[in-house]
Design a protein around this motif. Structure first.
Motif, PDB file in Angstrom:
ATOM      1  N   ILE A  90      64.797  85.796  -2.036  1.00 35.29           N
ATOM      2  CA  ILE A  90      65.714  84.988  -3.085  1.00 35.29           C
ATOM      3  C   ILE A  90      66.322  84.062  -2.084  1.00 35.29           C
ATOM      4  O   ILE A  90      67.140  84.440  -1.338  1.00 35.29           O
ATOM      5  CB  ILE A  90      66.592  85.863  -3.912  1.00 35.29           C
ATOM      6  CG1 ILE A  90      65.698  87.014  -4.606  1.00 35.29           C
ATOM      7  CG2 ILE A  90      67.450  85.043  -4.875  1.00 35.29           C
ATOM      8  CD1 ILE A  90      66.699  88.013  -5.308  1.00 35.29           C
ATOM      9  N   VAL A  91      66.200  82.816  -2.524  1.00 33.34           N
ATOM     10  CA  VAL A  91      67.072  81.506  -1.856  1.00 33.34           C
ATOM     11  C   VAL A  91      68.208  80.959  -2.731  1.00 33.34           C
ATOM     12  O   VAL A  91      67.816  80.924  -3.959  1.00 33.34           O
ATOM     13  CB  VAL A  91      66.155  80.791  -1.573  1.00 33.34           C
ATOM     14  CG1 VAL A  91      66.703  79.420  -0.790  1.00 33.34           C
ATOM     15  CG2 VAL A  91      65.004  80.933  -0.581  1.00 33.34           C
ATOM     16  N   GLU A  92      69.401  81.048  -1.905  1.00 34.76           N
ATOM     17  CA  GLU A  92      70.496  80.628  -2.920  1.00 34.76           C
ATOM     18  C   GLU A  92      70.522  79.038  -3.008  1.00 34.76           C
ATOM     19  O   GLU A  92      70.227  78.463  -1.901  1.00 34.76           O
ATOM     20  CB  GLU A  92      72.006  81.008  -2.504  1.00 34.76           C
ATOM     21  CG  GLU A  92      72.008  82.539  -2.388  1.00 34.76           C
ATOM     22  CD  GLU A  92      71.883  83.217  -3.903  1.00 34.76           C
ATOM     23  OE1 GLU A  92      72.416  82.579  -4.919  1.00 34.76           O
ATOM     24  OE2 GLU A  92      71.263  84.170  -4.112  1.00 34.76           O
ATOM     25  N   ALA A  93      70.507  78.635  -4.124  1.00 33.31           N
ATOM     26  CA  ALA A  93      70.498  77.073  -4.273  1.00 33.31           C
ATOM     27  C   ALA A  93      71.578  76.624  -5.163  1.00 33.31           C
ATOM     28  O   ALA A  93      71.126  75.926  -6.396  1.00 33.31           O
ATOM     29  CB  ALA A  93      69.145  76.467  -4.785  1.00 33.31           C
ATOM     30  N   GLN A  94      72.908  76.788  -4.683  1.00 36.19           N
ATOM     31  CA  GLN A  94      73.918  76.300  -5.636  1.00 36.19           C
ATOM     32  C   GLN A  94      73.921  76.994  -6.948  1.00 36.19           C
ATOM     33  O   GLN A  94      74.261  78.116  -6.907  1.00 36.19           O
ATOM     34  CB  GLN A  94      74.388  74.830  -5.428  1.00 36.19           C
ATOM     35  CG  GLN A  94      74.325  74.363  -4.094  1.00 36.19           C
ATOM     36  CD  GLN A  94      75.319  73.064  -3.991  1.00 36.19           C
ATOM     37  OE1 GLN A  94      75.602  72.394  -4.925  1.00 36.19           O
ATOM     38  NE2 GLN A  94      75.558  72.662  -2.939  1.00 36.19           N
ATOM     39  N   THR A  95      73.533  76.323  -7.998  1.00 38.25           N
ATOM     40  CA  THR A  95      73.964  76.606  -9.288  1.00 38.25           C
ATOM     41  C   THR A  95      72.826  77.589  -9.587  1.00 38.25           C
ATOM     42  O   THR A  95      72.481  78.277 -10.685  1.00 38.25           O
ATOM     43  CB  THR A  95      73.859  75.646 -10.346  1.00 38.25           C
ATOM     44  OG1 THR A  95      72.758  74.683 -10.243  1.00 38.25           O
ATOM     45  CG2 THR A  95      75.135  74.737  -9.945  1.00 38.25           C
ATOM     46  N   HIS A  96      71.466  77.595  -8.793  1.00 36.26           N
ATOM     47  CA  HIS A  96      70.152  78.383  -9.083  1.00 36.26           C
ATOM     48  C   HIS A  96      69.879  79.247  -7.983  1.00 36.26           C
ATOM     49  O   HIS A  96      70.541  79.115  -6.845  1.00 36.26           O
ATOM     50  CB  HIS A  96      69.201  77.367  -9.393  1.00 36.26           C
ATOM     51  CG  HIS A  96      69.267  76.686 -10.745  1.00 36.26           C
ATOM     52  ND1 HIS A  96      70.423  75.673 -10.830  1.00 36.26           N
ATOM     53  CD2 HIS A  96      68.656  76.699 -11.841  1.00 36.26           C
ATOM     54  CE1 HIS A  96      70.097  75.330 -12.032  1.00 36.26           C
ATOM     55  NE2 HIS A  96      69.184  75.827 -12.828  1.00 36.26           N
ATOM     56  N   SER A  97      68.887  80.192  -8.417  1.00 36.72           N
ATOM     57  CA  SER A  97      68.425  81.067  -7.264  1.00 36.72           C
ATOM     58  C   SER A  97      66.989  80.782  -7.321  1.00 36.72           C
ATOM     59  O   SER A  97      66.458  80.444  -8.261  1.00 36.72           O
ATOM     60  CB  SER A  97      68.521  82.609  -7.557  1.00 36.72           C
ATOM     61  OG  SER A  97      69.924  82.768  -7.308  1.00 36.72           O
ATOM     62  N   ILE A  98      66.175  80.749  -6.069  1.00 41.51           N
ATOM     63  CA  ILE A  98      64.825  80.573  -5.897  1.00 41.51           C
ATOM     64  C   ILE A  98      64.344  81.693  -5.835  1.00 41.51           C
ATOM     65  O   ILE A  98      64.696  82.517  -4.719  1.00 41.51           O
ATOM     66  CB  ILE A  98      64.519  79.535  -5.138  1.00 41.51           C
ATOM     67  CG1 ILE A  98      65.291  77.922  -5.378  1.00 41.51           C
ATOM     68  CG2 ILE A  98      63.080  79.189  -4.937  1.00 41.51           C
ATOM     69  CD1 ILE A  98      65.070  77.175  -4.265  1.00 41.51           C
ATOM     70  N   PHE A  99      63.205  82.466  -6.674  1.00 43.77           N
ATOM     71  CA  PHE A  99      62.790  83.570  -6.519  1.00 43.77           C
ATOM     72  C   PHE A  99      61.452  83.341  -5.858  1.00 43.77           C
ATOM     73  O   PHE A  99      60.468  82.548  -6.465  1.00 43.77           O
ATOM     74  CB  PHE A  99      62.635  84.346  -7.936  1.00 43.77           C
ATOM     75  CG  PHE A  99      64.185  84.883  -8.316  1.00 43.77           C
ATOM     76  CD1 PHE A  99      64.463  86.254  -7.895  1.00 43.77           C
ATOM     77  CD2 PHE A  99      64.844  84.129  -8.878  1.00 43.77           C
ATOM     78  CE1 PHE A  99      65.608  86.521  -8.596  1.00 43.77           C
ATOM     79  CE2 PHE A  99      66.148  84.276  -9.262  1.00 43.77           C
ATOM     80  CZ  PHE A  99      66.564  85.772  -9.230  1.00 43.77           C
ATOM     81  N   ILE A 100      61.137  84.041  -4.816  1.00 46.17           N
ATOM     82  CA  ILE A 100      59.679  83.934  -4.227  1.00 46.17           C
ATOM     83  C   ILE A 100      59.206  85.201  -4.684  1.00 46.17           C
ATOM     84  O   ILE A 100      59.636  86.306  -4.121  1.00 46.17           O
ATOM     85  CB  ILE A 100      59.684  83.328  -2.873  1.00 46.17           C
ATOM     86  CG1 ILE A 100      60.223  82.058  -2.603  1.00 46.17           C
ATOM     87  CG2 ILE A 100      58.177  83.593  -2.119  1.00 46.17           C
ATOM     88  CD1 ILE A 100      60.590  81.686  -1.023  1.00 46.17           C
ATOM     89  N   VAL A 101      57.941  85.380  -5.251  1.00 45.22           N
ATOM     90  CA  VAL A 101      57.392  86.645  -5.567  1.00 45.22           C
ATOM     91  C   VAL A 101      55.758  86.656  -5.279  1.00 45.22           C
ATOM     92  O   VAL A 101      55.252  85.699  -5.254  1.00 45.22           O
ATOM     93  CB  VAL A 101      57.446  86.779  -7.187  1.00 45.22           C
ATOM     94  CG1 VAL A 101      59.012  86.722  -7.493  1.00 45.22           C
ATOM     95  CG2 VAL A 101      56.776  85.929  -8.027  1.00 45.22           C
ATOM     96  N   THR A 102      55.519  87.799  -4.996  1.00 43.79           N
ATOM     97  CA  THR A 102      54.116  88.061  -4.717  1.00 43.79           C
ATOM     98  C   THR A 102      53.479  88.673  -5.867  1.00 43.79           C
ATOM     99  O   THR A 102      53.979  89.704  -6.216  1.00 43.79           O
ATOM    100  CB  THR A 102      54.066  89.005  -3.388  1.00 43.79           C
ATOM    101  OG1 THR A 102      54.443  88.175  -2.343  1.00 43.79           O
ATOM    102  CG2 THR A 102      52.291  89.040  -3.208  1.00 43.79           C
ATOM    103  N   ALA A 103      52.270  88.478  -6.098  1.00 44.68           N
ATOM    104  CA  ALA A 103      51.459  88.874  -7.421  1.00 44.68           C
ATOM    105  C   ALA A 103      50.425  89.884  -6.569  1.00 44.68           C
ATOM    106  O   ALA A 103      50.014  89.971  -5.850  1.00 44.68           O
ATOM    107  CB  ALA A 103      50.619  87.861  -8.093  1.00 44.68           C
ATOM    108  N   SER A 104      50.684  91.346  -7.299  1.00 45.86           N
ATOM    109  CA  SER A 104      49.900  92.394  -6.822  1.00 45.86           C
ATOM    110  C   SER A 104      48.694  92.554  -7.777  1.00 45.86           C
ATOM    111  O   SER A 104      47.889  93.080  -7.469  1.00 45.86           O
ATOM    112  CB  SER A 104      50.923  93.795  -6.588  1.00 45.86           C
ATOM    113  OG  SER A 104      51.399  93.860  -8.172  1.00 45.86           O
ATOM    114  N   ASP A 105      48.805  92.160  -9.046  1.00 49.82           N
ATOM    115  CA  ASP A 105      47.887  92.307  -9.782  1.00 49.82           C
ATOM    116  C   ASP A 105      47.800  91.061 -10.768  1.00 49.82           C
ATOM    117  O   ASP A 105      48.873  90.505 -11.209  1.00 49.82           O
ATOM    118  CB  ASP A 105      47.999  93.492 -10.613  1.00 49.82           C
ATOM    119  CG  ASP A 105      46.720  93.810 -11.607  1.00 49.82           C
ATOM    120  OD1 ASP A 105      45.696  93.386 -11.179  1.00 49.82           O
ATOM    121  OD2 ASP A 105      46.889  94.708 -12.406  1.00 49.82           O
TER     122      ASP A 105
END
Length: 164
Positions: free
Chosen positions: A129-144
């Motif tokens: 999760i990357v903090e970007a002031q008013t938002h958070s950027i979620f980086i996710v990995t697909a397992s299925d």
């Protein structure tokens, strides 16, 4: 490096500029205790194929933001033209009580709530999760994941448009 040319000042709010960026839409969902929770995002993009990753942004004031911070397992449903009503249900609070209808959602406790329709569905785990002031950027990995190709639903100019 050549500096970018200066543009004349415009009365346009930058939100208007972003509204004209056409994008696919998805529902991101998870469990909050025994309650399914989710929201519509238009900020989703593929990040990599190996590993299979998405990224999406969530405004920190959104009701699901803090829940996503606590729940590493998510479901992502990329929506198609036939899913416009579902997108409207998840796009605002007006129809919030109609979300997660068992006829449209798999609500088994072993996996995050999963939309039964859409263009594609993926079970994901939050990696970063990357903090970007008013938002958070979620980086996710697909397992299925599952793919059901069809016409897409896109967000453009503050509207949901079914593409034929």
């Amino acid at each position: 490096m050549i500096p970018a040319p200066a543009l004349p000042p415009l009365a346009t709010d930058f939100r208007d500029v972003l509204a004209h960026l056409a994008s696919g839409v998805a529902i991101v969902s998870c469990w909050d205790g025994d309650a399914p929770r989710g929201l519509l995002v238009s900020s989703i993009t593929g990040l990599s194929v190996d590993p299979p990753r998405f990224l999406f942004c969530v405004r920190k004031e959104a009701g699901c933001h803090d829940i996503f911070l606590r729940r590493p397992a998510l479901s992502i449903a990329l929506l198609g033209a036939a899913d416009k009503d579902e997108a409207v249900r998840f796009g605002g609070p007006v129809q919030a009580h109609e979300r997660f209808c068992p006829s449209r959602w798999d609500l088994g406790s072993e996996t995050p709530p999963t939309y039964r329709q859409g263009l594609a569905q993926a079970a994901c785990t939050i990696d970063e999760i990357v903090e970007a002031q008013t938002h958070s950027i979620f980086i996710v990995t697909a397992s299925d994941h599952r793919l059901d190709p069809a016409a897409p639903l896109i967000a453009w100019n503050r509207a949901l448009i079914a593409v034929d």
